[in-house]
Write an enzyme that holds these catalytic residues in place. Sequence first.
Site, mmCIF file in Angstrom:
data_model
loop_
_atom_site.group_PDB
_atom_site.id
_atom_site.type_symbol
_atom_site.label_atom_id
_atom_site.label_comp_id
_atom_site.label_asym_id
_atom_site.label_seq_id
_atom_site.Cartn_x
_atom_site.Cartn_y
_atom_site.Cartn_z
ATOM 1 N N GLN A 127 -67.344 1.338 -16.524
ATOM 2 C CA GLN A 127 -68.221 1.895 -17.554
ATOM 3 C C GLN A 127 -69.212 0.829 -18.021
ATOM 4 O O GLN A 127 -68.808 -0.199 -18.559
ATOM 5 C CB GLN A 127 -67.355 2.359 -18.733
ATOM 6 N N SER A 130 -71.537 -1.087 -23.070
ATOM 7 C CA SER A 130 -71.742 -2.158 -24.062
ATOM 8 C C SER A 130 -72.692 -3.229 -23.550
ATOM 9 O O SER A 130 -72.704 -3.550 -22.357
ATOM 10 C CB SER A 130 -70.409 -2.836 -24.404
ATOM 11 N N SER A 162 -64.905 -3.482 -18.146
ATOM 12 C CA SER A 162 -63.532 -3.584 -17.621
ATOM 13 C C SER A 162 -63.542 -3.163 -16.156
ATOM 14 O O SER A 162 -64.134 -2.140 -15.806
ATOM 15 C CB SER A 162 -62.590 -2.643 -18.375
ATOM 16 N N GLU A 243 -59.760 8.015 -24.560
ATOM 17 C CA GLU A 243 -58.679 7.039 -24.336
ATOM 18 C C GLU A 243 -57.468 7.345 -25.206
ATOM 19 O O GLU A 243 -56.372 6.878 -24.955
ATOM 20 C CB GLU A 243 -59.121 5.620 -24.694
ATOM 21 N N GLU A 361 -62.931 -0.724 -37.925
ATOM 22 C CA GLU A 361 -63.920 -0.483 -38.990
ATOM 23 C C GLU A 361 -64.684 0.813 -38.703
ATOM 24 O O GLU A 361 -64.945 1.607 -39.611
ATOM 25 C CB GLU A 361 -64.911 -1.654 -39.089
#
Length: 387
Positions: A127, A130, A162, A243, A361
Amino acid sequence: MTADGPPPGAFRAAARRWLATVERPAGLYDYGPTPQPEDVPAGREWQAILASAGYACLHWPARWGGRDATVAEQAAFAEESARAGVPRQLNIVGPDLVGPVLMSFGSEGQNARLLPRIHSGADLWCQLFSEPDAGSDLAAVRTRARRTDRGWVVDGQKVWTSGGVGADYGLLLARTGGPGHGGLSVFIVPMGAPGITVRPLRQMDGESKFNEVFLDGVELAADAVIGEVGGGWRVATATLGRERLSLGANAVAMFRSLDELVEAADRRGRLDAQLRTAVADQWVRVWLLRTTWERAIAEGAEPGDASFSVLKLLTSETQRAIGDLTLEALGADALASEEDEPLVRRMLVSHAQTILGGTSEIQRNILAERILGLPREPVVSAAAAPS
Ligand SMILES: Cc1cc2nc3c(=O)[nH]c(=O)nc-3n(C[C@H](O)[C@H](O)[C@H](O)COP(=O)(O)OP(=O)(O)OC[C@H]3O[C@@H](n4cnc5c(N)ncnc54)[C@H](O)[C@@H]3O)c2cc1C
């Protein structure tokens, strides 16, 4: 000190029997959601075995080789796999993120070409979302895809990818238009394409599951886009939250860590009253989490529902607390103990759980806004932010 689950249903019982008797590829172990490069061959072989036995991509429709499995059945299989010490699939990205995205947004041609190869383990996906300056704020992605006569050219950098080493394809989020959500599109990227450099990042646990991925003038075909150009945000958000299905497997791992840390502390004469109380507290939390997770599933909660955000938040915070307890149990041996290596490894990755798939958060923000109805957090425009 494990808590047994409810009486196994027919599906769970059959899966447990199969997992106990099936011949495993040499070297296979439960490497979690992402294999290290050296685990990939055994992981691919395992995916092929799962596929031929009808246990691959359980949630996919029968048309694409799945079983239309319920969330409860998927979760039961994840839990039984963790119990048996094997991964529930080759990796998370292909079967859990890319497959459902292709089925919702992909063309017939893309689906026919790519889905069977994910199902059988022939293709491994990563993926590419990010970036150094776009994690929680994913809409800030800067990697750019420019349209050309022949298709697209991509330039940019991704990080925390990853399983980037050994992956055949990447699911890429890139900017095809102006700033914000509306300027994003999702692409299928062959990882062997010229202009792609995958650089492994070494983690503190010694593994290299993460990578930086550099894309320099990478040419993609015109049909590499999934869904509409400019519709990437809808495609990307459809991947988030999936996930959370592995929560049951996490409970198995947490009970195991508690067992092992008690044994390791006892061996060292460190199992004092304070540690016993702390372990009991965490054991109760895991037990409650597991029960709540089962209730959420029984009530028909789906990945993406706010109740899964509650579970993601509390599960990852508990994993981290158990990691901290492991450190107390082992003391300085945590740095050097070969005997307790699996436990130490779980301790070291425990902090990652509160970051991946949306940080704690961010989960709290979701809960505050969607469940408690608190005002939305103010949007700080990039132009107004200090440089
Ligand atoms: C184990 C693991 C596997 C991963 N695998 C992949 C992968 O395969 N592909 C991929 O694309 N990415 C992957 N990631 C990256 C992951 O999605 C990001 O790390 C995550 O989204 C957080 O982004 P960031 O690291 O840039 O932190 P930032 O977004 O920079 O956040 C830094 C800190 O600020 C806090 N923060 C940020 N925004 C807010 C806010 N609005 N309110 C309150 N606090 C805030 C965060 O909670 C965090 O504590 C992985 C991460 C981990 C840990």
